[in-house]
Design a protein around this motif. Structure first.
Motif, mmCIF file in Angstrom:
data_model
loop_
_atom_site.group_PDB
_atom_site.id
_atom_site.type_symbol
_atom_site.label_atom_id
_atom_site.label_comp_id
_atom_site.label_asym_id
_atom_site.label_seq_id
_atom_site.Cartn_x
_atom_site.Cartn_y
_atom_site.Cartn_z
ATOM 1 N N ILE A 239 6.208 13.876 -0.205
ATOM 2 C CA ILE A 239 6.887 12.439 0.316
ATOM 3 C C ILE A 239 5.637 12.044 0.991
ATOM 4 O O ILE A 239 5.175 10.905 0.820
ATOM 5 C CB ILE A 239 7.899 12.557 1.445
ATOM 6 N N THR A 240 4.865 12.679 1.879
ATOM 7 C CA THR A 240 3.750 12.501 2.317
ATOM 8 C C THR A 240 2.668 11.939 1.310
ATOM 9 O O THR A 240 1.993 10.670 1.383
ATOM 10 C CB THR A 240 2.709 13.888 3.216
ATOM 11 N N TYR A 241 2.496 12.665 0.157
ATOM 12 C CA TYR A 241 1.584 12.180 -0.850
ATOM 13 C C TYR A 241 1.920 10.904 -1.348
ATOM 14 O O TYR A 241 1.051 10.004 -1.387
ATOM 15 C CB TYR A 241 1.718 13.319 -2.021
ATOM 16 N N PHE A 242 3.186 10.500 -1.553
ATOM 17 C CA PHE A 242 3.752 9.207 -2.032
ATOM 18 C C PHE A 242 3.315 7.988 -1.102
ATOM 19 O O PHE A 242 2.762 7.104 -1.481
ATOM 20 C CB PHE A 242 5.344 9.241 -2.399
ATOM 21 N N GLN A 243 3.648 8.362 0.214
ATOM 22 C CA GLN A 243 3.699 7.630 1.178
ATOM 23 C C GLN A 243 2.002 7.223 1.185
ATOM 24 O O GLN A 243 1.700 5.859 1.354
ATOM 25 C CB GLN A 243 3.931 7.969 2.645
ATOM 26 N N LEU A 244 1.145 8.225 1.254
ATOM 27 C CA LEU A 244 -0.439 7.770 1.360
ATOM 28 C C LEU A 244 -0.689 6.883 0.006
ATOM 29 O O LEU A 244 -1.367 6.197 0.374
ATOM 30 C CB LEU A 244 -0.877 9.388 1.576
ATOM 31 N N THR A 245 -0.501 7.454 -1.287
ATOM 32 C CA THR A 245 -0.872 6.822 -2.130
ATOM 33 C C THR A 245 -0.338 5.127 -2.091
ATOM 34 O O THR A 245 -1.084 4.579 -2.501
ATOM 35 C CB THR A 245 -0.483 7.417 -3.510
ATOM 36 N N LYS A 246 0.857 5.188 -1.657
ATOM 37 C CA LYS A 246 1.444 3.825 -1.697
ATOM 38 C C LYS A 246 0.465 2.937 -0.824
ATOM 39 O O LYS A 246 0.408 1.745 -0.941
ATOM 40 C CB LYS A 246 3.002 3.797 -1.099
ATOM 41 N N LYS A 247 0.488 3.270 0.634
ATOM 42 C CA LYS A 247 -0.449 2.816 1.320
ATOM 43 C C LYS A 247 -1.851 2.311 0.682
ATOM 44 O O LYS A 247 -2.289 1.358 1.106
ATOM 45 C CB LYS A 247 -0.446 3.535 2.786
ATOM 46 N N ARG A 248 -2.321 3.325 0.049
ATOM 47 C CA ARG A 248 -3.874 3.162 -0.449
ATOM 48 C C ARG A 248 -3.624 1.934 -1.316
ATOM 49 O O ARG A 248 -4.437 0.824 -1.438
ATOM 50 C CB ARG A 248 -4.335 4.104 -0.988
ATOM 51 N N ARG A 249 -2.581 1.963 -2.273
ATOM 52 C CA ARG A 249 -2.533 0.886 -3.260
ATOM 53 C C ARG A 249 -2.113 -0.235 -2.643
ATOM 54 O O ARG A 249 -2.653 -1.523 -2.936
ATOM 55 C CB ARG A 249 -1.226 1.388 -4.181
ATOM 56 N N ALA A 250 -1.316 -0.422 -1.469
ATOM 57 C CA ALA A 250 -0.996 -1.748 -0.651
ATOM 58 C C ALA A 250 -2.411 -2.247 -0.274
ATOM 59 O O ALA A 250 -2.490 -3.445 -0.234
ATOM 60 C CB ALA A 250 -0.089 -1.475 0.103
ATOM 61 N N ARG A 251 -3.155 -1.273 0.349
ATOM 62 C CA ARG A 251 -4.403 -1.809 0.948
ATOM 63 C C ARG A 251 -5.307 -2.403 -0.399
ATOM 64 O O ARG A 251 -6.207 -3.651 -0.149
ATOM 65 C CB ARG A 251 -5.206 -0.810 1.669
ATOM 66 N N LYS A 252 -5.575 -1.799 -1.404
ATOM 67 C CA LYS A 252 -6.064 -2.382 -2.387
ATOM 68 C C LYS A 252 -5.753 -3.673 -2.670
ATOM 69 O O LYS A 252 -6.732 -4.583 -2.880
ATOM 70 C CB LYS A 252 -6.131 -1.438 -3.620
ATOM 71 N N GLN A 253 -4.568 -3.885 -2.961
ATOM 72 C CA GLN A 253 -3.869 -5.297 -3.202
ATOM 73 C C GLN A 253 -4.358 -6.161 -2.283
ATOM 74 O O GLN A 253 -4.362 -7.280 -2.477
ATOM 75 C CB GLN A 253 -2.515 -5.049 -3.634
ATOM 76 N N ALA A 254 -4.148 -5.740 -0.966
ATOM 77 C CA ALA A 254 -4.266 -6.677 0.034
ATOM 78 C C ALA A 254 -5.852 -7.205 -0.007
ATOM 79 O O ALA A 254 -6.128 -8.390 0.298
ATOM 80 C CB ALA A 254 -4.079 -6.052 1.468
#
Lengths: 76, 746
Positions: free
Chosen positions: B722-737
């Protein structure tokens, strides 16, 4: 004074200045009658703090604060 | 003649449709999407009229399946006239759709509904003015009181025969007029039907229109570039704005300047209590509890528990109404009556048919044991449906979505998903069917996937039996309660996992009208119930009956089936289970010489959960109902000894219950899921997901129950994932932002 709809106090009215939302949500808001100059009355906030309920064009509409944040209002 | 009926949700469209067509309505689905299509017949003079009911829509934009379907029906089927039902108490927003329908070539008749409610409040509309502004006939009606319907149809028939209506767009005479004329001429030259409608869509840059006729939209681009205003090239926005401006331009003349503001109406006063900041949620829970109590409760209003009801004699007609020392709820009374009726019928047949033949077995065990068992659940499903449709008709369900949305959002669901899921505690069939009200496809899929985890009424006997056996029956209630908790926990975990994997994506938006509260209407509710009932009985008669016959055949005959009926242990199902049981050994319950019996029972449970306890009873060799036994009797009974012989002990028993809870709910629910999902891939994914969850869930329970430290390992692994998914999600969101701001200010 300008502020987004999610920041409008309960019991206050304001007029829509512009929509900063995108795509599908933007179109949906237009369809529901949130267009420039429309008066919106902030009716209440849900028990868990989100979504909100507003009166617009004589009917009740509910939307989340996230979506309301894209509606820029002009408070008179 | 063929008329289509179009209008906003909550405008009284269904009521008008029912009033016009009576019970001739024929319900089907539009191909490809889960949107119901209804057609009904109406006789007027010598005319035979077919009325097609479109789904409730706010607009003809291409953003929801309902809107796309409505648009295609109007454009492709070329109806003789469009009847647009408009809620007079909510005129401005309803007329927005009217301004779009008005761009279609077909004659348009506006049915102005609920004018009686306005008149009650002293508001009189100027119909002449409205008709002039819309350039369409306006007929005041009351769909509920069946007033004005004759005039409406008369007008529609007249308009159809005259057929001289010119389509009209509110863009005429505005700053988009030049563009509109150019586009309209272009479409007219190519002799397209509905030129004006397509012209407006081309101006909007509507995705469906551009895909179909890119050249027309492209030809407009140079002219579009010349238009400069606040909208910064957002033509959809301009068109929507001009439509509302057009409506604003005449609405005061029509209503005399009066419209509902934020003064308190009766509806508002009710609303203030039901969505109260503190009491809103407790009231909701109380309402749901009451509904379930009236449907499934065996001790109405807890009169029995208070000792107010004397014990009734067993096996009498009154026993159906009075259980043991209590009054049953309406749902249970109906269940008992139907169950008693089908039971007597089975007995009667058993009496007249020759004993021991295969066809007697088919009729008595297959039909009596299987199909009737499913049919006897109909009354409870109907009672539950009745209450839920009353809550929906009154407008309360929309408020439930409003008050609960926040809690559901983190799981990728909206508040609207709550009602179907709660319904699943009663029965997964109506629960799955209720997902139809969810607009977002992902949300609908997710809700269906979670449905079986909400332990339904048919699973309760399994928990009750194990509760009476495990730990010497001391903690029976806790075992039952524990199963409900396990189900909810798995549902929550599932939602989190699905949101991160198979059903990832944005949380569906939540922009919803909250209709005024209405009192429920008997005829509309009754019609709805009748249509559901037809659906369910049809299903029971086909899919379920087929499955039951197959199971009966497999469990009654050996592979040498020409030699007649054998014991279940020697039957095909028994032999298959003895082989399949190796698959279940890791789950703890399939070990030992009796292990295969639990496998058989679980397999029959895939057909209907009621069969689990029944099959175990048959295998243990007891006659009669194991559930009638109590306390020590149950422990000593053959079924008690069978469960006690489980090699894995209590952890295996929990694993077994979990497997039954989480696996494929029953054939009826599978049929309902197939009906709602439409898509074959999604359907098989659901079946696979349920089986995998059941297997993994049961395995985890067994192994953690046996060696507690395994729990620590699994916990650590899960937390890691779950931590892994949360981290990658945040990273992806940051990239998009970084790429583009979340909200562009165009």
């Amino acid at each position: 004074m300008e502020l987004s709809l999610d920041k409008l106090e309960v019991g206050k009215s304001a007029a829509v200045k512009k929509l900063a939302a995108d795509g599908k949500i933007r179109r949906r808001l237009f369809d529901m009658g949130i267009t420039q100059g429309t008066s919106v009355y902030m009716r209440k906030v849900a028990p868990l703090g989100d979504p909100i309920e507003v009166t617009v064009r004589g009917y009740e509409l509910t939307l989340r604060k996230d979506e309301a944040a894209g509606i820029i209002m002009e408070v008179l | 003649m063929r008329f289509v009926l179009a209008g906003n949700p909550n405008s009284g469209k269904t009521t008008l449709f029912n009033a016009l067509t009576g019970s001739t309505a024929h319900v089907g689905n539009y191909p490809g999407v889960t949107v119901e299509k209804r057609e009904g017949r109406h006789k007027f003079g010598g005319e035979r009229i077919t009325i097609v009911d479109l789904p409730g829509i706010y607009s003809l934009s291409p953003y929801s399946p309902e809107e796309v379907v409505s648009r295609n029906v109007i454009l492709d089927e070329k109806p003789d006239a469009i009847i647009n039902i408009v809620d007079a108490t909510n005129l401005e927003r309803n007329l927005y759709l009217t301004t779009q329908l008005s761009e279609i070539d077909a004659p348009l008749i506006v049915a102005l509904n609920m004018t009686d409610l306005l008149e009650r409040d002293g508001i009189k509309l100027d119909y002449e003015e409205l008709s002039k502004a819309l350039r369409a006939k306006v007929v005041p009606v009351s769909a509920l009181k069946k007033q004005g319907l004759k005039a409406l149809i008369e007008e529609a028939v007249l308009e159809t025969k005259r057929n001289e209506r010119k389509p009209f767009s509110p863009l005429e005479g505005t700053y988009l007029d030049g563009l509109l004329k150019k586009a309209d001429t272009m479409y007219k030259e190519s002799r397209a039907d509905n030129a004006l409608f397509h012209a407006v869509k081309a101006i909007e840059g509507d995705s469906v229109e551009v895909a179909a006729r890119g050249e027309a939209a492209a030809a407009l681009e140079p002219d579009k570039k010349l238009i400069k205003n606040d909208f910064d090239g957002d033509f959809e926005g301009m068109v929507a704005d001009l439509r509302y401006k057009y409506i604003d331009g005449f609405i005061k003349k029509v209503t005399g300047g009066r419209r509902k503001t934020h003064q308190m109406t009766r509806s508002d006063k009710v609303d203030r209590v039901l969505t109260h900041r503190i009491w809103g949620i407790p009231i909701f829970l109380l309402i749901m509890l009451t509904v379930f109590h009236l449907t499934f409760g065996e001790d109405l209003l807890y009169l029995g528990a208070m000792g107010l009801i004397p014990e009734a004699a067993d096996e009498t007609f009154l026993h159906a109404i009075f259980g043991n020392g209590a009054i049953n709820s309406p749902g249970v009374i109906l269940f008992n009556l139907v169950d008693g009726g089908t039971g007597s019928l089975t007995e009667l047949l058993a009496g007249v048919m020759p004993e021991g033949t295969w066809y007697t077995g088919l009729v008595i065990d297959g039909l009596g044991g299987g199909v009737f068992a499913v049919l006897s659940f109909i009354p409870q499903i109907m009672v539950l449906f009745l209450f839920l449709s009353i809550l929906e008709d009154t407008g309360y369900m929309a408020r439930v979505a409003f008050i609960m949305d926040r809690a559901f959002r983190r799981f990728g669901l909206s508040g609207k998903a709550l009602v179907p899921l709660i319904t699943c505690f009663g029965c997964a069939v109506p629960g799955v069917m209720a997902t139809r009200t969810l607009e977002n496809e992902k949300e609908r899929k997710m809700t269906i996937l979670l449905a079986p985890f909400f332990s339904c009424g048919a699973k309760l006997p399994i928990w009750a039996m194990f509760g009476g056996l495990l730990y010497a029956g001391q903690y029976g209630d806790l075992v039952v309660f524990g199963m409900y908790i396990i189900g909810i926990a798995v549902a929550v975990a599932s939602a989190v996992i699905l949101k991160l994997t198979a059903l990832k994506g944005e949380t569906p938006p939540f922009i919803m009208e909250l209709p005024s509260y209405h009192s429920p209407q008997f005829t509309s509710t009754a019609l709805k119930l009748w249509q559901r009932l037809k659906h369910y009985v049809f299903r029971a008669a086909t899919i379920i009956a087929g499955a039951v016959v197959v199971i009966w055949f497999l469990s009654s005959f050996g592979f040498d089936f020409w030699n007649g009926i054998v014991d279940i242990g020697d039957s095909m199902l028994g032999i298959i289970s003895k082989v399949l049981r190796w698959l279940f050994v890791p789950l703890g319950f399939a070990m030992g010489e009796n292990g295969w019996m639990f496998v058989v029972a679980a397999l029959t449970g895939l057909i209907a959960k009621e069969m689990v306890v029944a099959t175990m009873g048959v295998l243990a060799g007891i006659s009669g109902d194991a559930l009638e036994l109590e306390g020590g009797e149950l422990q000593e009974s053959a079924i008690g000894l069978l469960v006690a012989s489980m090699v894995g002990g209590a952890p295996a028993a929990w694993a077994y219950m979990a497997f039954n809870l989480l696996s494929v709910p029953c054939m009826a629910a599978v049929g309902a899921a197939a009906g709602e999902l439409k898509n074959k891939k999604a359907f098989w994914f659901s079946i696979g997901y349920w089986m995998a969850t059941a297997y993994i869930g049961a395995a985890v329970i067994y192994w953690v129950g046996t060696y507690w430290w395994i729990g620590l390992i699994i916990g650590a692994l899960l937390a890691g994932v779950i931590t892994y998914f949360q981290l990658t999600k945040k990273r992806r969101a940051r990239k998009q932002a970084g790429k583009k701001p979340m909200l562009s200010t165009r």
